[in-house]
Design an enzyme around this catalytic site. Sequence first.
Site, PDB file in Angstrom:
ATOM      1  N   GLU A  75       2.857  -8.256  -1.488  1.00  0.00           N
ATOM      2  CA  GLU A  75       1.642  -8.899  -0.969  1.00  0.00           C
ATOM      3  C   GLU A  75       1.634 -10.412  -1.199  1.00  0.00           C
ATOM      4  O   GLU A  75       1.041 -11.160  -0.430  1.00  0.00           O
ATOM      5  CB  GLU A  75       0.392  -8.273  -1.618  1.00  0.00           C
ATOM      6  CG  GLU A  75       0.081  -6.852  -1.157  1.00  0.00           C
ATOM      7  CD  GLU A  75       0.766  -5.777  -1.997  1.00  0.00           C
ATOM      8  OE1 GLU A  75       1.723  -6.085  -2.750  1.00  0.00           O
ATOM      9  OE2 GLU A  75       0.334  -4.613  -1.890  1.00  0.00           O
ATOM     10  N   GLY A 116       0.819  -1.221   0.000  1.00  0.00           N
ATOM     11  CA  GLY A 116       0.000   0.000   0.000  1.00  0.00           C
ATOM     12  C   GLY A 116       0.850   1.269   0.000  1.00  0.00           C
ATOM     13  O   GLY A 116       0.398   2.318  -0.466  1.00  0.00           O
TER      14      GLY A 116
END
Length: 257
Positions: A131, A108
């Site tokens: 991720e 993010g």
Amino acid sequence: MPYEFILTETRGRVELITLNRPQALNALNHKLVSEVMEALEAFDQNEAVGAMVIAGNERAFAAGADIKELADQNAQQIKESDHVAVFNRIMSIRKPIIAAVSGYALGGGCELAMSCDMIVASESAKFGQPEINIGVIPGAGGTQRLVRAVGKALAMEMILNNRTLSAQEAQQFGLVNRVVSVDQFLNEALKLAEEIAGRAPVAVRVAKKLINQAYELSLKEGLGEEKREFYDLFTTEDQKEGMKAFVEKRKPNWRGR
Ligand code: CO8
């Protein structure tokens, strides 16, 4: 306005937003992201502000979404809390936003930097979408913006196999605007923001909108939009002033209308 996880500071016509969870490498919990969006929206409405800078610290811009906050969520809870919707509010900001990135810009954090309009990086910056290591995928634009920034081949490697980019590589592949020393990255970002904030405000906003639309429209539609906006700018005082100042060999005095 007091915030818990960010600091804000006015530097002339530039507002600096500093992510402030250093002990967690600025991991983006829901409250932090909401505070960033609230601050951006308030500055966007403020005529005294020409541009914004979002910065972390020397060690981390942001090491991604807060994994501890997400770890126990089930599918229904994650949909209801809708972290990504908060994150995407950045797309409605009309004024330029510059990310000042040093250290980790992961997950993010990389997506937040890519959601800004320009990135100034320090030599220690590291960009990545890790991720896959925790069994998920980027959720705030990584699979889309990274492809547009660095191309499919490299985006595949970064997202499927946790390839990180050094600052130099990120510049080489077009993800960042410039790379400077760690002790200069913030000053450099603020300087760039101040320069842009000193330019004709309506033209800057219109140009930002059109450049972002270039990702979404066909060339024909985009050129049509550009032509319409170009002609519309001839209704502004700034167009009159800018062209008159050129002819009179003086600096323009922008009104922002
Ligand atoms: N979330 C929560 N805490 C974190 C995170 C994170 N993403 N990253 C670091 N921290 C915490 C650590 O847990 C540690 O806390 P504590 O001292 O309490 O144990 C502290 O920050 C310092 O971290 P490390 O001790 O791990 O520091 P190292 O220098 O050893 O390692 C790394 C640095 C390599 C950056 C490592 O911390 C790491 O791998 N972090 C996780 C990176 C990651 O996987 N990021 C992706 C997260 S998922 C994501 O971003 C999906 C986005 C989807 C939408 C976003 C909506 C907002």
